[in-house]
Every structure is written in structure tokens, then in C-alpha cells.
Design a protein around this motif. Structure first.
Motif, mmCIF file in Angstrom:
data_model
loop_
_atom_site.group_PDB
_atom_site.id
_atom_site.type_symbol
_atom_site.label_atom_id
_atom_site.label_comp_id
_atom_site.label_asym_id
_atom_site.label_seq_id
_atom_site.Cartn_x
_atom_site.Cartn_y
_atom_site.Cartn_z
ATOM 1 N N GLY A 206 -4.416 5.489 9.854
ATOM 2 C CA GLY A 206 -5.002 5.491 8.523
ATOM 3 C C GLY A 206 -6.438 4.993 8.548
ATOM 4 N N ALA A 207 -6.893 4.433 7.427
ATOM 5 C CA ALA A 207 -8.288 4.006 7.327
ATOM 6 C C ALA A 207 -8.431 2.857 6.339
ATOM 7 N N LEU A 208 -9.359 1.967 6.655
ATOM 8 C CA LEU A 208 -9.824 0.994 5.679
ATOM 9 C C LEU A 208 -10.809 1.684 4.740
ATOM 10 N N LEU A 209 -10.926 1.185 3.539
ATOM 11 C CA LEU A 209 -11.905 1.715 2.591
ATOM 12 C C LEU A 209 -13.185 0.881 2.628
ATOM 13 N N GLY B 144 -5.910 -0.954 -2.839
ATOM 14 C CA GLY B 144 -7.297 -0.509 -2.823
ATOM 15 C C GLY B 144 -8.050 -0.825 -1.550
ATOM 16 N N TYR B 145 -7.346 -1.268 -0.500
ATOM 17 C CA TYR B 145 -8.000 -1.628 0.750
ATOM 18 C C TYR B 145 -7.749 -0.614 1.867
ATOM 19 N N ILE B 146 -6.598 0.073 1.835
ATOM 20 C CA ILE B 146 -6.174 0.880 2.974
ATOM 21 C C ILE B 146 -5.641 2.232 2.505
ATOM 22 N N LEU B 147 -5.928 3.259 3.327
ATOM 23 C CA LEU B 147 -5.294 4.570 3.191
ATOM 24 C C LEU B 147 -4.365 4.772 4.375
ATOM 25 N N ASP B 148 -3.239 5.439 4.140
ATOM 26 C CA ASP B 148 -2.379 5.767 5.274
ATOM 27 C C ASP B 148 -2.910 7.010 5.990
ATOM 28 N N GLY B 149 -2.185 7.469 7.017
ATOM 29 C CA GLY B 149 -2.664 8.589 7.820
ATOM 30 C C GLY B 149 -2.762 9.903 7.077
ATOM 31 N N GLU B 150 -2.170 9.973 5.893
ATOM 32 C CA GLU B 150 -2.280 11.178 5.063
ATOM 33 C C GLU B 150 -3.332 11.023 3.967
ATOM 34 N N GLY B 151 -4.044 9.906 3.991
ATOM 35 C CA GLY B 151 -5.082 9.679 2.992
ATOM 36 C C GLY B 151 -4.574 9.131 1.682
ATOM 37 N N LYS B 152 -3.351 8.600 1.676
ATOM 38 C CA LYS B 152 -2.773 8.044 0.453
ATOM 39 C C LYS B 152 -2.906 6.525 0.445
ATOM 40 N N PRO B 153 -3.110 5.920 -0.725
ATOM 41 C CA PRO B 153 -3.228 4.456 -0.793
ATOM 42 C C PRO B 153 -1.960 3.769 -0.305
ATOM 43 N N THR B 154 -2.132 2.661 0.394
ATOM 44 C CA THR B 154 -1.008 1.865 0.868
ATOM 45 C C THR B 154 -1.424 0.406 0.929
ATOM 46 N N THR B 155 -0.453 -0.474 0.943
ATOM 47 C CA THR B 155 -0.733 -1.899 1.123
ATOM 48 C C THR B 155 -0.186 -2.401 2.458
ATOM 49 N N ASP B 156 0.289 -1.504 3.300
ATOM 50 C CA ASP B 156 0.867 -1.875 4.589
ATOM 51 C C ASP B 156 -0.222 -1.863 5.669
ATOM 52 N N PRO B 157 -0.579 -3.026 6.239
ATOM 53 C CA PRO B 157 -1.670 -3.058 7.230
ATOM 54 C C PRO B 157 -1.341 -2.325 8.515
ATOM 55 N N ALA B 158 -0.066 -2.032 8.771
ATOM 56 C CA ALA B 158 0.300 -1.326 9.998
ATOM 57 C C ALA B 158 -0.374 0.034 10.096
#
Length: 357
Positions: free
Chosen positions: A231-234, A204-218
Motif C-alpha cells: 500500500g502507501a502512506l499519504l 486518512g494516513y494509509i492506503l491499502d494495495g488497492e488504493g483504498k483507505p485503511t487504518t492497518d499499518p501492515a
């Protein structure tokens, strides 16, 4: 993940030496070292000595210059406007806040706008400076010079910086209330710490470059994952954090034409503009003893609330940081191996062996 404990005074000496060797004055180096080490001591490793390699990258690229100096655009109480000229952020911002504090002590209120400084660090630091001067303070800050990294509410891509807010309320002869938070669910620097440690962030903190939820800070660092878009932080609190981020961008930079996140080149720097309001509380209630008793009685009421977990007591803003400062002051500041390796490499550019500190 492994880490080492470092004495605060050793890290202070190392940072001071690095900054002076790079061309800044002793006073500028002392303030930068004090600010960064205090951030680590307070538990905010995202804004601590791990930032130094990024500053030195900006220096090597010619985007940060030791001879850059802020210029006052307006000094007419209650207004103070300073063009930071992308000067080293911590000493530039401290001077601006101290000048505003003197103005508020003299006239009851000051409104300060620092435009286009280099990264100014932990915003709560400036609320603490104002509180030490006996002043209530409100600060809003934007983050420019880099790609947007925080998504608006309901968006799949970034449009904001982490755009922090800080509020400080002094307590006469007591510890101040210091509220300091990014408008994203986590500060970008905390994602950097997680990346360096090789750990995931909570869902619930990060989206990847396709706008999908991820837990990978990279996913929120350029080039960390080859061939994938950033990607983006929420935002925290959905529309609430997103709205506060937009307000911070406009108040600190947009209204005065400073660097805005959608306008400036994406270079190896972090530009901050700061908008602040400082108020002398004695103009509201002249009796300092009454101000203290009223504040402390309410804080006692809040802290006395039954905690969900007895091991995790209810705290007021600033309590946690003070407790961590005491703990790390005794035990030392933990730095993960990757962060320490980056600091050593930055120091070595100027012939400094970080292991000697």
C-alpha cells in the motif's frame, strides 16, 4: 500491547556493543548509539534503537559493510559534496554536517550534498548539530533502496519516499528552534512502531494495495499481508507535502545522480542522500543579543496564544522534544515487547545477551 522501560545509558551501552561487535569502530558505534538513543529520548521511537535490527539485516545480506567509507568529491567553499558509499549513516552524516558547519563559520555559508549514505536517522539531529555551531540550517533528504511508500496527491499508488525536511535556527544562549517533519502524514518508522505494538493508525494516513483507505499499518510493509500488494502512506497537506517530497528527491539525490527511489534495486537497506544549506546568522545580524531578543519575543508571542485545550499548550518547534527528553531521562525509554524481541534477536547473532544491559 505491553512495554518495558529501559534506562537510556543501558540502551546506549547495548547499541554500542552491538555495533562494535559487528565490525565498526568505537567512534562509529558511539555516534550511532548516541543518535538512536537520543531519538527515543526525544519521543521519535520511529528513528530510535528499533532501527538496529533493520541495520543488522542489511549487514547480514551484505548490503551494509563495516569497511565502507565516504569519499569527498568536492571540497571547495561554499560547496561540499561527499559520496557516502553506503557507509553507516549516522557517523557519516554527522561528519559531513560538521565539515559543512566549519565551512559556514569560516565563509558565512555552506552547501553540502551527502550522496548515498546508509540510513542517517532523525534529520532534526543534524539541524541540532548546526544550531550548536551557531548556524541556521535547512536540510532535505530522500529515501531510496526500497520501494516507493508515499502516494503523490490524488494517486492510488506510491511514487515517493517519506523524504523529510528539517530547519534549525539557533537562539544565542538559548534553546534552538528545530522543525523536523516527514513529507508523508506519518513517518514510515511510526507505522512500524504501530505494527509492532499491534495498534491501528488514525484514518486518512494509509492506503491499502488497492488504493483504498485503511487504518492497518501492515499494508505499508512488504510481505506483512501475504498475497496483497504494498500500500502507501499519504502525503501531509495533500499537494503541499507531495510537492515538498518531489523537491527533496531532486535536491538531495536526483540532480547529482545519487540513488533515486525509482532506480535502485529494492534490497534490505535504506539509502539516504542529504542536501543542506548552512548559514552564519552573524553575517545577517552581528549583534547576538539583538538576535536573541527578537527571536524570543516572537516565540513568547506565539506560545501565549490561547490553546484550544488548556491541557495542551501552544508550543514552538523543538519544545515537545525537549520536554519528552526530560521526562524519559527520568522515567526511562519505553520499548514495546515486539521491538525489544527484535533487538534481542539481533544482539544474539553476535553473542550478546541484551537482557544484561
Amino acid at each position: 500491547m505491553t512495554y518495558r522501560l529501559h534506562r537510556p545509558e543501558s540502551l546506549h551501552a547495548l547499541v554500542r556493543e552491538m555495533v562494535t561487535r559487528a565490525g565498526w569502530t568505537e567512534a562509529q558505534a558511539q555516534e550511532t548509539a548516541h543518535h538512536l538513543v537520543l531519538a527515543n529520548l526525544s519521543g521519535h521511537d520511529s528513528h530510535g534503537v528499533g532501527m538496529i535490527p533493520l541495520y543488522f539485516t542489511s549487514l547480514a545480506d551484505g548490503n551494509l559493510k563495516p569497511d565502507a567509507a565516504p569519499v569527498t568529491k568536492l571540497d571547495g567553499a561554499p560547496f561540499l559534496i561527499i559520496d557516502g558509499q553506503v557507509a553507516l549513516g549516522q557517523p557519516t552524516a554527522r561528519e559531513a554536517v560538521e565539515r559543512a558547519a566549519k565551512m559556514a563559520q569560516d565563509g558565512g555559508v555552506a552547501i553540502v550534498n551527502l550522496l548515498d549514505a546508509h540510513h542517517i536517522g532523525r534529520i532534526g539531529h543534524y539541524a541540532e548539530i548546526a544550531a550548536e555551531a551557531g548556524l541556521i540550517s535547512f536540510f532535505w533528504v530522500n529515501v531510496a533502496g526500497r520501494p516507493p511508500i508515499v502516494a503523490p496527491y490524488a494517486a492510488k499508488e506510491a511514487r515517493f519516499g517519506t523524504n523529510p525536511h528539517a530547519i534549525g535556527i539557533p537562539v544565542p544562549d538559548g534553546e534552538p528552534i528545530i522543525l523536523d517533519f516527514a513529507t508523508s502524514r506519518m513517518a514510515h518508522g511510526k507505522a512500524r512502531v504501530a505494527l509492532n505494538k499491534g495498534v491501528q493508525v488514525p484514518p486518512g494516513y494509509i492506503l491499502d494495495g488497492e488504493g483504498k483507505p485503511t487504518t492497518d499499518p501492515a499494508h505499508v510493509f512488504q510481505h506483512a499481508i501475504p498475497d496483497l500488494p504494498l500500500g502507501a502512506l499519504l502525503p501531509f497537506g495533500d499537494h503541499k507535502g507531495a510537492g515538498l517530497s518531489l523537491i527533496a528527491e531532486l535536491l538531495s539525490a536526483g540532480l547529482m545522480g545519487a540513488a533515486r527511489i525509482d532506480e535502485k534495486p529494492q534490497k534490505s537497506w535504506i539509502i539516504n542522500s542529504l542536501f543542506g544549506v548552512l548559514i552564519d546568522p552573524s553575517r545577517l545580524e552581528p549583534d547576538a543579543a539583538l538576535r536573541r531578543s527578537r527571536t524570543e519575543s516572537y516565540l513568547a508571542f506565539v506560545r501565549a496564544a490561547k490553546p484550544q485545550d488548556p491541557a495542551d499548550p501552544v508550543l514552538a518547534p523543538g519544545d515537545k522534544e525537549r520536554a519528552i527528553r526530560a521526562e524519559r531521562g527520568r522515567a526511562g525509554i519505553p520499548l514495546d515487547d515486539e521491538t525489544w524481541s527484535q533487538i534481542k534477536a539481533a544482539a544474539a547473532r553476535y553473542g550478546i545477551d541484551a537482557e544484561q544491559f
